[in-house]
Motif scaffolding. Structure first.
Motif, short mmCIF file in Angstrom:
data_model
loop_
_atom_site.label_atom_id
_atom_site.label_comp_id
_atom_site.label_asym_id
_atom_site.label_seq_id
_atom_site.Cartn_x
_atom_site.Cartn_y
_atom_site.Cartn_z
N LYS A 14 8.68 27.28 -23.32
CA LYS A 14 9.94 26.99 -24.01
C LYS A 14 10.45 25.68 -23.46
O LYS A 14 10.61 25.52 -22.24
CB LYS A 14 10.97 28.10 -23.80
CG LYS A 14 12.22 27.90 -24.65
CD LYS A 14 13.17 29.07 -24.54
CE LYS A 14 14.36 28.86 -25.48
NZ LYS A 14 15.39 29.91 -25.32
N PHE A 15 10.67 24.72 -24.36
CA PHE A 15 11.08 23.38 -23.95
C PHE A 15 12.60 23.25 -24.01
O PHE A 15 13.27 23.89 -24.83
CB PHE A 15 10.43 22.32 -24.85
CG PHE A 15 8.94 22.26 -24.73
CD1 PHE A 15 8.35 21.71 -23.59
CD2 PHE A 15 8.12 22.76 -25.72
CE1 PHE A 15 6.98 21.65 -23.46
CE2 PHE A 15 6.74 22.71 -25.60
CZ PHE A 15 6.17 22.16 -24.47
N ARG A 16 13.12 22.41 -23.15
CA ARG A 16 14.57 22.26 -23.05
C ARG A 16 15.19 21.64 -24.29
O ARG A 16 16.37 21.86 -24.56
CB ARG A 16 14.90 21.40 -21.82
CG ARG A 16 14.51 22.07 -20.52
CD ARG A 16 14.87 21.25 -19.29
NE ARG A 16 14.49 21.97 -18.06
CZ ARG A 16 14.70 21.52 -16.84
NH1 ARG A 16 15.29 20.34 -16.65
NH2 ARG A 16 14.32 22.23 -15.79
N ASP A 17 14.41 20.89 -25.05
CA ASP A 17 14.95 20.25 -26.24
C ASP A 17 14.65 21.05 -27.51
O ASP A 17 14.82 20.55 -28.61
CB ASP A 17 14.41 18.82 -26.39
CG ASP A 17 12.90 18.79 -26.53
OD1 ASP A 17 12.25 19.85 -26.41
OD2 ASP A 17 12.35 17.68 -26.74
N GLU A 47 15.46 24.92 -28.42
CA GLU A 47 15.93 26.27 -28.11
C GLU A 47 15.45 27.30 -29.13
O GLU A 47 15.47 28.50 -28.85
CB GLU A 47 17.46 26.30 -28.06
CG GLU A 47 18.05 25.57 -26.87
CD GLU A 47 17.77 26.30 -25.56
OE1 GLU A 47 17.88 27.53 -25.54
OE2 GLU A 47 17.43 25.62 -24.58
N GLU A 88 15.97 33.44 -22.98
CA GLU A 88 15.02 32.70 -22.15
C GLU A 88 13.67 33.38 -22.18
O GLU A 88 13.56 34.60 -22.32
CB GLU A 88 15.53 32.62 -20.70
CG GLU A 88 16.88 31.94 -20.54
CD GLU A 88 16.86 30.48 -20.95
OE1 GLU A 88 15.77 29.88 -20.90
OE2 GLU A 88 17.93 29.95 -21.30
N SER A 133 13.16 23.02 -11.49
CA SER A 133 14.45 22.35 -11.64
C SER A 133 14.35 21.11 -12.51
O SER A 133 15.30 20.76 -13.22
CB SER A 133 15.03 21.98 -10.27
OG SER A 133 14.22 21.04 -9.61
N GLY A 161 11.61 20.71 -14.71
CA GLY A 161 10.87 21.06 -15.91
C GLY A 161 9.54 20.34 -16.06
O GLY A 161 9.03 20.20 -17.17
N ARG A 207 10.06 18.43 -21.24
CA ARG A 207 10.57 19.14 -20.07
C ARG A 207 10.67 20.64 -20.38
O ARG A 207 11.19 21.05 -21.41
CB ARG A 207 11.94 18.59 -19.66
CG ARG A 207 11.86 17.16 -19.12
CD ARG A 207 11.12 17.14 -17.78
NE ARG A 207 11.07 15.83 -17.18
CZ ARG A 207 10.02 15.01 -17.21
NH1 ARG A 207 8.91 15.40 -17.83
NH2 ARG A 207 10.06 13.84 -16.63
N ASP A 237 11.73 24.57 -20.00
CA ASP A 237 12.80 25.48 -19.59
C ASP A 237 12.19 26.69 -18.90
O ASP A 237 12.74 27.20 -17.92
CB ASP A 237 13.60 25.91 -20.82
CG ASP A 237 14.70 26.88 -20.46
OD1 ASP A 237 15.59 26.49 -19.70
OD2 ASP A 237 14.65 28.04 -20.92
#
Length: 417
Positions: free
Chosen positions: A94-97, A99, A123, A376, A378, A397, A399
């Motif tokens: 799962k990428f931070r950009d 969701e 998450e 922290s 990613g 990055r 998640d």
């Protein structure tokens, strides 16, 4: 809704099917495939397609119905998985950009498939399964099957024994998931946390749910609480056992002068098969320290945030990241006697940022490379012990990330790329 709404989550062919003999290969194609295979005999087509990578085969399914029928055959899928065992499994990321989606990716950063993921704080759990689990702190957990696209929400209502308890009325939850080796069942462990951080007199509530549990299995079952305060952010599942590293709340208590006697590498474990707690074990880091000594107490406080738990090569691993120095990996060799062996001590001066506080090894490939998540920041790194070098995987990055153990050939439907 079917009697067991979770049955289709377990229905995809797995990678462990034995490779067929030559005679079974000739019988493998369906009647439709055999009659429409074109100029190639069916068994020859079987052998030719068997040599192609899964990602290419998923594209070639569109050529004709015969090819789609053949490549969807469970016997072919099992033979293909046995032939194409790569040096590393794929990852669930799962990428931070992004969701809204879970990605199945390879270690080159290539995306194999995208799955819809509920928003609102869900998450990805760090698992090693052919399923993906996503959960939120407000008691929502969903199980996704990347192969079939099936997705089901686990019930939010508590076990009957916990109905009306303060923890479940205003839930703050975390989840862990793993597979029981003896039965193949996938189980989910849910923890209702205390409603207040400093309410140490309030027990956490523990419950278990069995995916595809059959009659009577579609509800949570209350299980015994543990005397230590536990959190899932530093947990690992190995061989159907969930291991928890002691929570950093005890570090905070130590800061305020409360010596609880709890060591930073104290590990609790819950057996998903028996659904009971096993005895706690002590890690190898604090054995040489004494909290009665002021200097040792400060050293204790310095390592709380530098320890992580992982599963590597089928063993529980405690990783200790010494800032600017090394990453030491201790393997649990004997649970009953609490014995550990340090198998890696990796120099990390230039490779891992000085402010990285959560370094988590994910897997060791067949060729000996080590895949490491810097949680922290990613970033995903690959360490090659033969050259003592680190390489960053070129992807967004992260998640959260887990290991996908399913058969890539069954990744059909959904957003296939």
């Amino acid at each position: 809704m079917p009697a067991d709404p979770y049955a289709s989550l377990m229905s995809s062919p797995g990678p462990s099917s034995p490779p067929p003999t030559r005679s079974t290969r000739r019988r493998a194609p369906s009647a439709a495939a055999a009659s429409n295979a074109g100029p190639l005999p069916a068994d020859v087509l079987f052998d030719v397609l068997l040599r192609l990578p899964a990602k290419e085969l998923c594209r070639l399914r569109a050529v004709c119905r015969a090819w789609r029928s053949l490549t969807a055959d469970p016997l072919f899928a099992g033979a293909h998985a046995a032939r194409h065992r790569g040096p590393c499994p794929s990852l669930l990321a799962k990428f931070r950009d992004d969701e809204a989606r879970i990605h199945v990716v390879d270690l080159r950063g290539g995306v194999l498939k995208r799955l819809a993921c509920p928003g609102d704080g869900h998450e990805l759990l760090c698992t090693r399964l052919d399923l993906a689990c996503v959960a939120s702190k407000d008691n929502s957990c969903r199980v996704l099957n990347p192969a079939t696209g099936a997705a089901y929400a686990l019930p939010e209502s508590p076990a009957p024994e916990h109905a009306g308890r303060e923890n479940s009325r205003d839930p703050y939850t975390f989840f862990a998931s793993g597979r029981v080796a003896a039965t193949g069942e996938c189980k989910v462990l849910r923890v209702f946390n205390r409603t207040e951080f400093d309410a140490f007199d309030q027990q956490q509530l523990f419950e278990v749910f069995t995916i595809n549990g059959g009659a009577g299995g579609a509800q949570w079952r209350a299980r015994e609480s543990h005397y230590l305060f536990l959190e899932a952010h530093n947990a690992a599942v190995v061989g159907g056992v969930v291991y928890f590293l002691t929570d950093c709340a005890y570090d905070l208590m130590l800061f305020f002068g409360v010596n609880t006697g709890v060591h930073p590498d104290c590990i609790a474990s819950f057996d998903l098969e028996t659904e009971e707690w096993r005895r706690d074990i002590q890690g190898p880091i604090s054995s040489s320290l004494s909290m009665d000594d002021a200097n040792a107490t400060e050293e204790y406080r310095s390592i709380w945030h530098k320890l992580t738990l992982s599963e590597l090569k089928g063993s529980l691993v405690l990783a200790y990241h010494r800032r600017h120095l090394s990453l030491d990996l201790w393997f649990l060799t004997d649970f009953e006697n609490g014995l550990w062996a340090k198998e890696y001590s990796i120099r990390t001066e230039a490779a891992i940022p000085s402010d990285e506080y959560f370094v988590k090894p994910l897997l060791v490939s067949d060729d000996g490379r080590l895949v490491i998540l810097l949680a922290s920041t990613g970033i995903l790194l690959i360490y090659d012990p033969s050259t003592n070098t680190f390489t960053e995987v070129e992807m967004g990055r992260l998640d959260a990330v887990g290991i996908y153990t399913g058969n890539l050939l069954t990744l059909q439907g959904g957003d296939m790329v």
